[in-house]
Design an enzyme around this catalytic site. Structure first.
Site, PDB file in Angstrom:
ATOM      1  N   CYS A 188      -4.378  -5.032   0.307  1.00 36.93           N
ATOM      2  CA  CYS A 188      -3.558  -5.877  -0.392  1.00 36.93           C
ATOM      3  C   CYS A 188      -4.453  -7.193  -1.053  1.00 36.93           C
ATOM      4  CB  CYS A 188      -2.325  -6.491   0.133  1.00 36.93           C
ATOM      5  SG  CYS A 188      -1.104  -5.285   0.197  1.00 36.93           S
ATOM      6  N   VAL A 197       3.646   2.130   1.017  1.00 36.27           N
ATOM      7  CA  VAL A 197       4.785   1.261   0.682  1.00 36.27           C
ATOM      8  C   VAL A 197       5.659   2.264   0.167  1.00 36.27           C
ATOM      9  CG1 VAL A 197       5.740   0.050  -1.436  1.00 36.27           C
ATOM     10  CG2 VAL A 197       3.403  -0.501  -0.578  1.00 36.27           C
TER      11      VAL A 197
END
Length: 433
Positions: free
Chosen positions: A260, A11
């Site tokens: 995720c 990220v």
């Protein structure tokens, strides 16, 4: 705008690079000195299409910098982004150790007003925890705002998703923070959703859990379809044309993986448990997904009740194409299962073989697709790499001992396989024999 990004994982690195690409001066911070030195040289620790080129471009144009010195990175920053990992703890909850440690460091190095943004996926209420820690360690010397700005990136297309984001969710507590973060996202020409911090944190979890639910739902429909000769691809097409449902994430297969969906679904269940809410749908989603990958094993066992001495070619190790991410990849469960049944397993993956070797003990692999397939008793498709989609089936038929393909990703059309001479079993569709 000057931005400091703390964390150079998936990220942080993608977000920091893309923020520099739209004209900001970005400093990415990480404690790992070796990693930072390699990044300064343009050596990227993850595989993501287009990322290396953008990193090199923005280093050269002096918009993107890497450092281990947080004080240096924060000195002139208007926005400080927390993008460290929140791995799953044994209990299923998100481990906030890294986020809290970063909050301490931010408090110790705060030198003026800044917007502190949590981009890591964190449980609802984390923003207030971060605010409290920063206040404690900055001793109230400076004003600051804490905000939430979750990412919605898909591995394998993260750079594209960032540069073409369909929305930016901003959770703030003040107009000042809202103006700063709205300005930051203006160049992306996207819809900005402004909420309070807690709502923004919930949006992230709710989005991932819903997509995980959609995947598990179509996989249950796929499993049911097999009993009646229905084709789940056509079922999904007919469903997806309904605008209330939509076509995305209705691809039946062997379940979701990656960093995720598994982690965030589990964390949301834990959050519910803590406040007395039994999220029974999400518990079922986890159960369905755990079982789904073993559908492939069932299909192999139908053909070979005894796998002793059989050679299986597994095509794909990563949880999805265009990434080297092995987190929750079906191959981690299936390859050891087949080996424990006495099969010889050799795997192919163009990118993820090094990471896979760390996760799967005694992994045999090849970077040559056809060498992997040679002399196999069955070809098992676990990842829909383009190289696998485009392989020459006539050549495959010549190389294998038995013309058997077990396809966990439904990459071939049934009509094409009917005249191929292969035994072809896929997910949620009639088997070609």
């Amino acid at each position: 705008m000057n931005i400091c990004v703390i964390g150079t994982g998936y990220v942080g690195l993608v977000s920091g690079t893309c923020f520099s690409e739209i004209g900001n001066k970005v400093t990415c911070i990480d404690l790992d000195e070796e990693k930072i030195e390699r990044l300064k040289q343009g050596i990227i620790p993850i595989y993501e299409p287009g990322l290396k080129e953008l990193v090199l471009k923005n280093i050269e144009e002096e918009r993107l910098h890497f450092s281990t010195n947080l004080a240096e990175g924060m000195k002139d920053a208007e926005v400080v982004i927390i993008a460290v990992g929140t791995p799953q703890a044994p209990s299923g909850e998100a481990n906030l150790e890294y986020v809290e440690n970063v909050a301490v460091s931010i408090g110790e190095n705060l030198n003026g007003y800044k917007v502190i943004v949590t981009k890591s996926t964190v449980p609802v209420g984390t923003g207030q925890r971060v605010k409290s820690i920063i206040s404690e360690y900055s001793h109230g010397k400076y004003e600051f705002d804490v905000a939430s700005n979750p990412e919605f990136l898909r591995e394998g297309s993260a750079v594209y998703d960032t540069m073409n984001m369909d929305r930016a969710v901003i959770g703030v507590e003040s107009k000042r923070a809202e103006e700063v973060l709205t300005k930051l996202h203006e160049p992306f020409n996207t819809e900005v959703v402004v909420t309070n911090v807690e709502t923004s944190e919930m949006i992230k979890y709710a989005s991932n859990a819903f997509l995980a639910t959609k995947i598990s739902f179509i996989n249950e429909i796929a499993n049911l379809s097999e009993h009646f000769g229905a084709d789940v691809i056509k079922v999904a097409e007919g469903m997806g044309l309904d605008k209330r449902i939509g076509k995305h994430f209705l691809q039946a297969g062997i379940g979701y993986g990656g960093s995720c969906f598994p982690k965030d679904t589990s964390a949301l269940i834990h959050i519910g448990r803590e406040v007395g809410e039994d999220l029974s749908i999400l518990k079922a989603v986890e159960e369905v997904n755990g079982k789904q990958r073993m559908r492939i094993a069932d299909k192999v066992n139908e053909i070979y009740p005894d796998l002793e001495g059989k050679k299986l070619a597994v095509l794909g190790l990563a949880f999805k194409p265009n990434t080297d991410d092995m987190r929750y990849a079906p191959s981690i469960d299936l390859i050891p299962y087949f080996k424990n049944k006495g099969a010889e397993v050799i795997a192919y993956d163009p990118i993820a073989y090094e990471n896979a070797a760390k996760e799967i003990e005694g992994l045999q692999y090849s970077t040559d697709l056809y060498e992997t397939i040679k002399d196999s008793d069955a070809v098992i498709i676990l990842t829909e790499w383009d190289e696998v989609k485009k392989m020459d089936l006539s050549k495959v038929k010549e190389l294998v001992n038995e013309p058997i393909i077990i396809d966990g990703r439904n990459i071939y059309k049934l009509d094409d396989m009917k005249n191929s001479g292969f035994y072809y079993a896929s997910i949620g569709r009639p088997t070609i024999k």
